[in-house]
Structures are given as C-alpha cells and as structure tokens.
Design a protein around this motif. Structure first.
Motif, PDB file in Angstrom:
ATOM      1  N   ARG A  90       0.858  -1.183   0.000  1.00 38.39           N
ATOM      2  CA  ARG A  90       0.000   0.000   0.000  1.00 38.39           C
ATOM      3  C   ARG A  90       0.898   1.239   0.000  1.00 38.39           C
ATOM      4  O   ARG A  90       1.777   1.376   0.839  1.00 38.39           O
ATOM      5  CB  ARG A  90      -0.884   0.006   1.245  1.00 38.39           C
ATOM      6  N   PHE A  91       0.620   2.139  -0.953  1.00 31.34           N
ATOM      7  CA  PHE A  91       1.404   3.370  -1.010  1.00 31.34           C
ATOM      8  C   PHE A  91       0.530   4.544  -1.395  1.00 31.34           C
ATOM      9  O   PHE A  91      -0.381   4.371  -2.196  1.00 31.34           O
ATOM     10  CB  PHE A  91       2.556   3.228  -2.008  1.00 31.34           C
ATOM     11  N   PRO A  92       0.744   5.706  -0.837  1.00 30.48           N
ATOM     12  CA  PRO A  92       1.470   5.864   0.413  1.00 30.48           C
ATOM     13  C   PRO A  92       0.766   5.091   1.522  1.00 30.48           C
ATOM     14  O   PRO A  92      -0.399   4.721   1.353  1.00 30.48           O
ATOM     15  CB  PRO A  92       1.427   7.377   0.628  1.00 30.48           C
ATOM     16  N   PRO A  93       1.404   4.870   2.619  1.00 25.57           N
ATOM     17  CA  PRO A  93       0.833   4.012   3.670  1.00 25.57           C
ATOM     18  C   PRO A  93      -0.494   4.503   4.209  1.00 25.57           C
ATOM     19  O   PRO A  93      -1.330   3.713   4.622  1.00 25.57           O
ATOM     20  CB  PRO A  93       1.913   4.014   4.765  1.00 25.57           C
ATOM     21  N   THR A  94      -0.699   5.799   4.205  1.00 24.51           N
ATOM     22  CA  THR A  94      -1.963   6.346   4.702  1.00 24.51           C
ATOM     23  C   THR A  94      -2.451   7.436   3.755  1.00 24.51           C
ATOM     24  O   THR A  94      -1.738   7.871   2.866  1.00 24.51           O
ATOM     25  CB  THR A  94      -1.787   6.961   6.107  1.00 24.51           C
ATOM     26  N   GLY A  95      -3.671   7.845   3.970  1.00 28.61           N
ATOM     27  CA  GLY A  95      -4.199   8.946   3.174  1.00 28.61           C
ATOM     28  C   GLY A  95      -5.202   8.500   2.138  1.00 28.61           C
ATOM     29  O   GLY A  95      -5.252   7.330   1.747  1.00 28.61           O
ATOM     30  N   ALA A  96      -5.976   9.461   1.690  1.00 25.56           N
ATOM     31  CA  ALA A  96      -7.048   9.159   0.740  1.00 25.56           C
ATOM     32  C   ALA A  96      -6.518   8.663  -0.595  1.00 25.56           C
ATOM     33  O   ALA A  96      -7.232   8.002  -1.342  1.00 25.56           O
ATOM     34  CB  ALA A  96      -7.912  10.401   0.538  1.00 25.56           C
ATOM     35  N   ASN A  97      -5.305   9.003  -0.926  1.00 22.35           N
ATOM     36  CA  ASN A  97      -4.767   8.614  -2.233  1.00 22.35           C
ATOM     37  C   ASN A  97      -4.032   7.283  -2.217  1.00 22.35           C
ATOM     38  O   ASN A  97      -3.473   6.868  -3.229  1.00 22.35           O
ATOM     39  CB  ASN A  97      -3.822   9.699  -2.757  1.00 22.35           C
ATOM     40  N   SER A  98      -3.979   6.626  -1.083  1.00 17.34           N
ATOM     41  CA  SER A  98      -3.221   5.381  -1.043  1.00 17.34           C
ATOM     42  C   SER A  98      -3.927   4.292  -1.832  1.00 17.34           C
ATOM     43  O   SER A  98      -5.153   4.247  -1.920  1.00 17.34           O
ATOM     44  CB  SER A  98      -2.973   4.935   0.395  1.00 17.34           C
ATOM     45  N   LYS A  99      -3.134   3.415  -2.444  1.00 18.05           N
ATOM     46  CA  LYS A  99      -3.676   2.327  -3.251  1.00 18.05           C
ATOM     47  C   LYS A  99      -2.746   1.145  -3.156  1.00 18.05           C
ATOM     48  O   LYS A  99      -1.633   1.240  -2.657  1.00 18.05           O
ATOM     49  CB  LYS A  99      -3.854   2.780  -4.694  1.00 18.05           C
ATOM     50  N   LEU A 100      -3.226   0.016  -3.635  1.00 11.92           N
ATOM     51  CA  LEU A 100      -2.470  -1.224  -3.552  1.00 11.92           C
ATOM     52  C   LEU A 100      -1.773  -1.546  -4.868  1.00 11.92           C
ATOM     53  O   LEU A 100      -2.361  -1.417  -5.934  1.00 11.92           O
ATOM     54  CB  LEU A 100      -3.393  -2.387  -3.207  1.00 11.92           C
ATOM     55  N   THR A 101      -0.528  -1.974  -4.744  1.00  7.35           N
ATOM     56  CA  THR A 101       0.190  -2.548  -5.878  1.00  7.35           C
ATOM     57  C   THR A 101       0.383  -4.020  -5.581  1.00  7.35           C
ATOM     58  O   THR A 101       0.884  -4.382  -4.514  1.00  7.35           O
ATOM     59  CB  THR A 101       1.558  -1.877  -6.067  1.00  7.35           C
ATOM     60  N   PHE A 102      -0.003  -4.855  -6.525  1.00  7.12           N
ATOM     61  CA  PHE A 102       0.057  -6.296  -6.320  1.00  7.12           C
ATOM     62  C   PHE A 102       1.258  -6.915  -7.006  1.00  7.12           C
ATOM     63  O   PHE A 102       1.691  -6.468  -8.072  1.00  7.12           O
ATOM     64  CB  PHE A 102      -1.205  -6.963  -6.872  1.00  7.12           C
ATOM     65  N   GLY A 103       1.762  -7.990  -6.402  1.00  6.78           N
ATOM     66  CA  GLY A 103       2.710  -8.837  -7.107  1.00  6.78           C
ATOM     67  C   GLY A 103       1.956  -9.697  -8.099  1.00  6.78           C
ATOM     68  O   GLY A 103       0.726  -9.664  -8.179  1.00  6.78           O
ATOM     69  N   LYS A 104       2.678 -10.504  -8.864  1.00  9.08           N
ATOM     70  CA  LYS A 104       2.055 -11.310  -9.906  1.00  9.08           C
ATOM     71  C   LYS A 104       1.325 -12.529  -9.360  1.00  9.08           C
ATOM     72  O   LYS A 104       0.592 -13.194 -10.077  1.00  9.08           O
ATOM     73  CB  LYS A 104       3.098 -11.744 -10.929  1.00  9.08           C
TER      74      LYS A 104
END
Lengths: 112, 116
Positions: A90-104
């Motif tokens: 999850r980036f950034p760790p907090t905040g309304a703009n945070s989102k998840l990047t997944f591995g394959k």
C-alpha cells in the motif's frame, strides 16, 4: 517506484510440508504490506497485514526491512491452503490517495 | 464484515456495444473505490481510482474515454466499457475502501467480460 515481486509462479508441496511464499518489495518509504488469498472461484480476500502481526489460518509473515522482504510462511501445509496468493504494497501508507500494488501472485498447490 | 457486491458476474456482449459493471459496498460507506483488470493467471492491474463525487484518476495507459467510471454515491461505483472490442475481454474486479487512514480494502467477486 514502488514494486512488488513474487519470484515464483507455482509452489507444489505435500500435505504437512512447510511452505514459504516469497515476496520482495521496492519502496522508498515505510511500507505497509499485505497478503491476499484467492481460492478457486472465490473473490480476493485479505489473509494478513504486517502491522497486525497476527497469524491467520496458521500463516505468518514478517517484514524484513533489511532484505525488503515479506515472505509468507506456514509450518504445515493443508490441502485447503491450495489457492492463489498475492503480496501487495500500500502506497502511500496512509491517506485518501493510497492504493495497492500487487505482485504477480503465486499458485500454491498442496497435494495429499 | 465489509461486503462488496459486484454485478454482473459475467457478461457476453457484441463488439461495438457498451457494458456497465456495478460495484456496491453493502454495509459500509466507501470513500474510495478501485477498478482492476486481471488477465488469466496474472496479477491485478489497477485501472483507476474513484472518489465519491469527483472524477476518477486513471493509471497510465488506461483510456479514460473507453473505461468510464462514475462514483455517484458512497456506496456505488460503475465502470462502463464503451464500444467494447474483443481485446477488452477480461476479468474486472472492483475494490472498496472504508473510512479512516487505515481503512481496509474489500474486493468484489469480479466480472468476466467476453466481447464477441
């Protein structure tokens, strides 16, 4: 840039064997990491997150900042553990703009 | 626990037509919803992030005119695939995040789109 690497696509083990699903991340800040699981024909669901430091279904994962890893482990695999596993950052760790990047993702197959 | 309902679960449409996929948070208010695309045996690729009442933020390489996202309320976001083509065939998954900086992510069951 943030990135999540799961180097293996498939892990096949016998029931009762130990399991380690590898996950490495690339992120300049303090990471928040997750493991998600997707059983056959089911939706993605949260398995565990590193900040909670809990064990779910016998799985644990420790954040190693030195090695930038968040490997998922279970000492004794069960057949019902067979599923697809995704590591996510999850980036950034907090905040309304945070989102998840997944591995394959990695397919875990536990044989009887 | 938090539940996200996604409909339809599968749809087949003719090339050139548009398809709408709905994502609803059933028992919580979702400040933010996410739309992913998943190819067979591959990871989830984030397409866009939508916040209630504002325009969606699309990831690089995602055509905003083809994939229209509307987040009209705190419990509903829709993804419309416009003028669909066979290459748009894929598995689309939505995710909703609740209140608070540590709000968890809940995923829908996905929609299998086949364009013929």
């Amino acid at each position: 840039a943030q990135r999540v690497t799961q180097p293996e696509k498939l892990l096949s083990v016998f029931k009762g064997a130990p399991v380690e699903l590898k996950c490495n991340y690339s992120y300049s800040g303090s990471p928040e990491l997750f493991w998600y699981v997707q059983y056959s024909r089911q939706r993605l669901q949260l398995l565990l997150r590193h900040i909670s430091r809990e064990s779910i279904k016998g799985f644990t994962a420790d954040l190693n900042k030195g090695e930038t890893s968040f490997h998922l482990k279970k000492p004794f695999a069960q057949e019902e553990d067979s599923a697809m596993y995704y590591c996510a950052l999850r980036f950034p760790p907090t905040g309304a703009n945070s989102k998840l990047t997944f591995g394959k993702g990695i397919t875990l197959s536990v044989r009887p | 626990g938090a539940v996200v309902s996604q409909h339809p679960s599968w749809v087949i449409c003719k090339s050139g037509t548009s398809v709408k996929i709905e994502c609803r948070s059933l028992d919580f208010q979702a400040t933010t919803m996410f739309w992913y695309r998943q190819f067979p045996k591959q990871s989830l690729m984030l397409m866009a992030t939508s916040n209630e009442g504002s325009k969606a933020t699309y990831e690089q390489g995602v055509e905003k005119d083809k994939f229209l996202i509307n987040h009209a309320s705190l419990t509903l976001s829709t993804l419309t695939v416009t003028s669909a083509h066979p290459e748009d065939s894929s598995f689309y998954i939505c995710s909703a995040r609740g209140w608070g900086p540590m709000g968890g992510y809940t995923f829908g069951s996905g929609t299998r789109l086949t364009v013929v």
